[in-house]
Design a protein around this motif. Structure first.
Motif, short mmCIF file in Angstrom:
data_model
loop_
_atom_site.label_atom_id
_atom_site.label_comp_id
_atom_site.label_asym_id
_atom_site.label_seq_id
_atom_site.Cartn_x
_atom_site.Cartn_y
_atom_site.Cartn_z
N GLY A 1 0.78 -1.22 0.00
CA GLY A 1 0.00 0.00 0.00
C GLY A 1 0.81 1.27 0.00
O GLY A 1 0.29 2.34 0.28
N ARG A 2 2.11 1.16 -0.30
CA ARG A 2 2.95 2.35 -0.29
C ARG A 2 3.00 2.97 -1.69
O ARG A 2 3.03 2.26 -2.68
CB ARG A 2 4.37 2.01 0.16
CG ARG A 2 4.50 1.64 1.63
CD ARG A 2 5.96 1.57 2.04
NE ARG A 2 6.66 0.50 1.37
CZ ARG A 2 6.94 -0.69 1.93
NH1 ARG A 2 6.56 -0.95 3.17
NH2 ARG A 2 7.60 -1.61 1.27
N PRO A 3 3.04 4.31 -1.77
CA PRO A 3 3.25 4.95 -3.07
C PRO A 3 4.69 4.73 -3.54
O PRO A 3 5.57 4.42 -2.75
CB PRO A 3 2.99 6.43 -2.77
CG PRO A 3 3.31 6.58 -1.32
CD PRO A 3 2.93 5.27 -0.68
N THR A 4 4.92 4.91 -4.83
CA THR A 4 6.24 4.72 -5.41
C THR A 4 6.73 6.01 -6.05
O THR A 4 5.97 6.68 -6.76
CB THR A 4 6.22 3.60 -6.48
OG1 THR A 4 5.86 2.37 -5.85
CG2 THR A 4 7.58 3.45 -7.15
N ALA A 5 7.99 6.35 -5.80
CA ALA A 5 8.61 7.52 -6.41
C ALA A 5 9.79 7.07 -7.26
O ALA A 5 10.58 6.21 -6.83
CB ALA A 5 9.08 8.50 -5.35
N ALA B 1 16.19 9.75 0.32
CA ALA B 1 16.13 9.53 1.77
C ALA B 1 14.85 10.08 2.38
O ALA B 1 14.20 9.43 3.20
CB ALA B 1 17.35 10.17 2.43
N HIS B 2 14.45 11.28 1.97
CA HIS B 2 13.24 11.89 2.51
C HIS B 2 11.99 11.09 2.13
O HIS B 2 11.11 10.86 2.97
CB HIS B 2 13.11 13.33 2.01
CG HIS B 2 13.92 14.31 2.79
ND1 HIS B 2 13.36 15.30 3.57
CD2 HIS B 2 15.26 14.47 2.91
CE1 HIS B 2 14.31 16.01 4.14
NE2 HIS B 2 15.48 15.52 3.75
N LEU B 3 11.92 10.68 0.87
CA LEU B 3 10.73 9.96 0.43
C LEU B 3 10.67 8.56 1.04
O LEU B 3 9.59 8.08 1.40
CB LEU B 3 10.71 9.89 -1.10
CG LEU B 3 10.40 11.24 -1.77
CD1 LEU B 3 10.74 11.19 -3.25
CD2 LEU B 3 8.92 11.59 -1.58
N ALA B 4 11.82 7.91 1.18
CA ALA B 4 11.83 6.60 1.84
C ALA B 4 11.40 6.74 3.30
O ALA B 4 10.61 5.92 3.80
CB ALA B 4 13.21 5.98 1.75
N ALA B 5 11.88 7.77 3.98
CA ALA B 5 11.50 7.99 5.37
C ALA B 5 10.01 8.28 5.51
O ALA B 5 9.39 7.96 6.53
CB ALA B 5 12.31 9.15 5.95
N ALA B 6 9.43 8.86 4.47
CA ALA B 6 8.00 9.16 4.47
C ALA B 6 7.14 7.98 4.04
O ALA B 6 5.91 8.09 3.98
CB ALA B 6 7.72 10.36 3.57
N GLY B 7 7.79 6.85 3.71
CA GLY B 7 7.03 5.64 3.39
C GLY B 7 6.84 5.37 1.91
O GLY B 7 5.96 4.58 1.55
N HIS B 8 7.65 5.97 1.06
CA HIS B 8 7.57 5.68 -0.37
C HIS B 8 8.51 4.54 -0.73
O HIS B 8 9.66 4.51 -0.29
CB HIS B 8 7.98 6.90 -1.19
CG HIS B 8 6.95 7.99 -1.26
ND1 HIS B 8 6.60 8.76 -0.18
CD2 HIS B 8 6.20 8.42 -2.32
CE1 HIS B 8 5.69 9.63 -0.55
NE2 HIS B 8 5.43 9.45 -1.83
#
Length: 285
Positions: free
Chosen positions: A6-10, A25-32
């Motif tokens: 259920g995670r979005p992908t960037a 790093a920021h997007l991974a920490a935010a759950g992407h």
């Protein structure tokens, strides 16, 4: 949702260094979950493993030189894969090039164009088609305050294209559920000059920004659906000034400023340095 969890992908280009690494790093920490793109396969794998361990997200790697059309097409195809949707595209890859438009090597200028302009066009088009079909998605293009500089060299010209492209794309996307944002930072502390073999860039110490701050501000504006993001009060003021000054005055000020010696020994981002850099094409992430 974009993944079984259920995670979005960037998808981030130039993701192993500078602003690209900070976006990852920021997007991974935010759950992407991430798809990270760069030329150096070994460095991509190291980056991916670090992000997986720290944040528990899925990280896919795509080694690609965006100046090579067949390799760029692979990244575009990944963006268009309906079975593995990408929710956010971050067009970040870039590098500096010290080549005169009048007498520079055309092969190097063309490569510069291919990475900083053509790749952005191709990936925006691929992402927009897939996102519009789903009715959702976001595109973030890393530009530069240099886009507003009249006479700022090839780098400024290419970043001017990225700005105009994003503005036009946003118009075409209106009402689709998909947004386009361009970020226009100035000098940013990264490893850019070291990788490009540069001695530095001009500008007072107050002109230098922290990469994490640029990323935080631009992602906030992206998810808010804003078209143009200018991090920091000083660069917002500069952007406003450049927007009203005659272009002849901007050209004169740029000529004067470009003669000044560097005042900060740290390094700047490939996607945000208002100055041009060395001819080494190895700096494009």
């Amino acid at each position: 949702m974009s993944t079984p969890l259920g995670r979005p992908t960037a998808l981030i280009t130039g993701a192993t260094a500078g602003l690209g690494a900070s976006y990852a790093a920021h997007l991974a920490a935010a759950g992407h979950d991430l798809v990270i793109v760069a030329r150096d396969g070994a460095r991509l794998e190291e980056t991916a493993e670090r992000l997986r361990e720290r944040h528990g997200v899925q990280v896919e790697v795509l080694a690609a030189d965006l100046a090579q059309r067949e390799q760029l097409a692979v990244v575009a195809a990944r963006l268009g894969d309906a079975a593995r949707p990408v929710d956010l595209l971050v067009n970040n890859a870039g590098y500096g090039l010290k080549q005169s438009l009048a007498v520079g090597q055309i092969e190097l200028l063309e490569q510069h164009f291919d990475v900083l302009a053509r790749a952005v066009l191709v990936l925006c088009n691929a992402a927009a088609k897939a996102m519009v079909a789903r009715g959702r998605g976001r595109i973030l293009n890393v530009g530069s305050i240099a886009a507003l500089l009249a006479g700022g060299g090839h780098y400024a010209a290419l970043k001017g294209y990225v700005l105009a492209l994003t503005e036009s794309l946003a118009k075409d996307l209106r009402g689709s559920g998909v947004s386009a944002t361009v970020v226009l930072p100035g000098y940013v502390h990264t490893e850019f000059h070291v990788r490009a073999g540069m001695k530095g860039a001009s500008g007072p110490s107050r002109a230098w920004l922290n990469a994490d701050d640029v990323v935080t501000d631009s992602l906030r504006d992206t998810f808010a659906g804003r078209l143009v993001s200018v991090p920091s009060p000083q660069y917002r003021a500069l952007a406003a000034l450049l927007g009203v000054l005659p272009r002849s005055a901007v050209r004169a000020a740029w000529r004067l400023g470009s003669r000044k010696a560097p005042s900060n020994a740290r390094t700047t981002s490939p996607a945000t340095s208002p100055a041009t850099s060395s001819p080494a094409p190895t700096a494009r992430g």
